[in-house]
Structures are given as structure tokens and as C-alpha cells.
Design an enzyme around this catalytic site. Sequence first.
Site, PDB file in Angstrom:
ATOM      1  N   ARG A 188       0.821  -1.222   0.000  1.00  0.00           N
ATOM      2  CA  ARG A 188       0.000   0.000   0.000  1.00  0.00           C
ATOM      3  C   ARG A 188       0.853   1.269   0.000  1.00  0.00           C
ATOM      4  O   ARG A 188       0.452   2.289  -0.560  1.00  0.00           O
ATOM      5  CB  ARG A 188      -0.942  -0.010   1.206  1.00  0.00           C
ATOM      6  N   LYS A 192     -20.079 -15.523   2.697  1.00  0.00           N
ATOM      7  CA  LYS A 192     -21.479 -15.205   2.976  1.00  0.00           C
ATOM      8  C   LYS A 192     -22.192 -14.536   1.812  1.00  0.00           C
ATOM      9  O   LYS A 192     -21.676 -13.594   1.217  1.00  0.00           O
ATOM     10  CB  LYS A 192     -21.570 -14.296   4.205  1.00  0.00           C
ATOM     11  N   GLY A 220     -13.460  -3.373   0.742  1.00  0.00           N
ATOM     12  CA  GLY A 220     -14.794  -2.837   1.020  1.00  0.00           C
ATOM     13  C   GLY A 220     -15.208  -1.779   0.022  1.00  0.00           C
ATOM     14  O   GLY A 220     -16.356  -1.739  -0.433  1.00  0.00           O
ATOM     15  N   GLY A 255      -9.262  -7.182  -1.231  1.00  0.00           N
ATOM     16  CA  GLY A 255      -9.503  -8.174  -0.192  1.00  0.00           C
ATOM     17  C   GLY A 255      -8.793  -9.494  -0.433  1.00  0.00           C
ATOM     18  O   GLY A 255      -7.639  -9.545  -0.855  1.00  0.00           O
TER      19      GLY A 255
END
Length: 395
Positions: free
Chosen positions: A36, A199, A375, A352
Site C-alpha cells: 500500500r 457469505k 470494502g 480483499g
Amino acid sequence: MKKTIKDVDWKGVRALVRCDFNVPLDDELLITDDTRIRAALPTIEYLSEHGAKVILMSHLGRPKGEPKEEFSLAPVAVRLSDLLDKPIMFAASDDVVDEGVVDAIEKLEDGDIALLENLRFRKEEEKNDPEFSKALAGLGDVFVQEAFGTAHRAHASTAGVADYLPCVSGFLIEKEVKFLSEAVNTPERPFIAIMGGAKVADKILVIENLLNKVDTLIIGGGMMFTFYKAMGLEIGKSILDEEHVDVAAGLIKTAEEKGVKLLLPVDTVCASEFSNDAKTAVVDREAIPEDMMGMDIGPKSIELFTSAIKDAKTVVWNGPMGVFEMSKFAEGTKAIASALAESDCISVIGGGDSAAAIEQFGFADKVTHISTGGGASLEFLEGKDLPGIAVIQDK
């Protein structure tokens, strides 16, 4: 079109830059992955070389609104100095902004670079407190948004500052918006979306939005078992998002109504327990044993999915195909990553775990774009306006 740092004459101008330096540290507070930090270097170098006084700001970890030494950005200042081969003035204040910091910033010369302390040492940061936003804005003349990883958060440093300063994008944000926008809104076809992860709840809105845009939707990962359940299949001890079985059924129906080809795994690698040492078996999806759990997609599914990828012109991938952290259950995710690396398609990896997998398997330099924000990329794929992007001025 949004304004970028190339639309500003930076000579003598104070550039207040929101970066994403939320990097992992080990027990000795040494940075274990500087990806990053490296991602922000082109913007930092451009600003410095064009005469800006560069003031960098970021969060790190979750200090929950109070100063904690283990979350200090001091190690980032050291790594930045090494990477840029020039001194970085680290403004080591637990208050982030105080008189000492203001004085130090005022002494910066053209091309100098400073780094503020962890923004989340102040509880006002995540509350988007106007006074804290104003204090931060007082350090700069132009706000540069370069933190895609937090662009979906309306915090003082990501959105509030723009109430007091004009805002432009850095190179990283420009690249993120370009690739994600083009992939979703004006894709070369056939356009495939690959959705994985555990999920259904985490991906409902993304899948709903993409069903209006894609030609083929591939479902893998832990959430495939919720779709199996919606199809009336038995899933043994596999993970189940029980509350969203009906939603999965609805998504299957919507895909059919919209003429979207929905590909679900036809076989799965099952294990006796959640362990790399577990007894395993490859079974068709109709034959999952009641005492086993699905941990990865099987070889027939790999062939089905990689065949589809070969014909694609645009692919968006978010979420692994299995528990890739365990070597025994990494083949499905690795096969998708490899297929994308070998393909000539425009491949956009949605941050992610997918980004981690691409890096882990050594294909990072063989795909078109890897998003730096998990996100944020998800919310972008949902079709949401991200607060940190919305504040950037239009050309």
C-alpha cells in the site's frame, strides 16, 4: 471526469494527501507488507517533484480514538524515507494536529514531505467531526484523495476535509475509478463476474447490480452452499448463510429472467473437518456426505469456470473459490488466478482476499488491475457513490 493532480500548478502549494498506509506490522512493529505504501509513491513523487509541500495522512489499524504506540505511523515514515530516498518529516503528535505540528508544516520547503500521526488516534476522525476536518484542512491548500481503501467511509480525512479545501485525485484513485467504472459500465463483452467468499449477505447487492450488466455470473467459495441449499441440495456440514437461502433462490431466478448464464460449481472438495490435515474427498454437488464440509471447488468446476474465462473479454473477480489459506483447499482459487493471468481479457481484481490470492500465487503482474480497497471496491460494484470519490471536483 474528475480533476487529478495534473490539473494543479503545485509550485509552493501545500498538498494535503489522504493515503492508505494501513499496513501489517509484526510484533516488533516492523512492516511485513509495504504494497500500500508503494502504491502511493507515484503520486507522492509527482507532487514533490513539481514543487508541492507534501503533507501525508493516513490511519493504521484500530486504535479506537486514542493514542497507542503499536499503531503509530512512525514505521511508515521510515519505510517511506527508504523508498523515496529522501527524509520524511514525521509529525509525531498524539493529537495529530497541534501548534507544534502547524509550526513544523509551516517550515516545509517546496518538495519537502511530511507525515502526520495516525488519524484514528482522534475519535473525531471516524465521526467526521467538522472541527477536526477544519484543523486538518488548515495544514493544506489542496486536498489530494489517494486512499481508495477508505473512500467508502465518510470520515474527517476522507470527506470532511473537502468542505474546506478543493479536492483532486491522485494517480491511484484515478486508476481505481477508471478500471472499475469501465469494467462495470462499459465492458468489452463477453463480461463475466466471479463472486466468491463465505457469505451471501456480503455480496447480495453486488450480485443484484451485476446481474443487470454481466453475460455470465460465476459463484464459488463458501456462499455456493447457500445456493446449493436454495436448489434443494444437501450440503453436509458446509458453511450455510441460513437467513439468505431464499435470497439465493431469488438471485437464481433473476439470472434466468435476465438471460444471464449462472455458473455454480458442479463438484466440491470436501473435508472431515476444518483443517489442512483433514481427510478429503472430491464429490459431485448432489453427493456431499452429511459428515463432511465443502472447502473448495472441484476439478470439474475448475474446468467449467476456466473454460468460460478463456472466452471472456472482461472479468471482475471478488472472493476466493475456497479456503485458499490452507494449501489442500487452494487449487480452485489458484486455477481462477492462473486462468486470468493467461487470458487476454481485461481482468479487475476487487481487493480483499482475491487480491491476497493473486499476490500469493504470483500472478499480480499478469492481471490488468488489482484494487487496493476490498470494502470500497465492493460498494463500487454495488453501484454506490463513495463519499471519498464524490468529493473530488469535476473537470
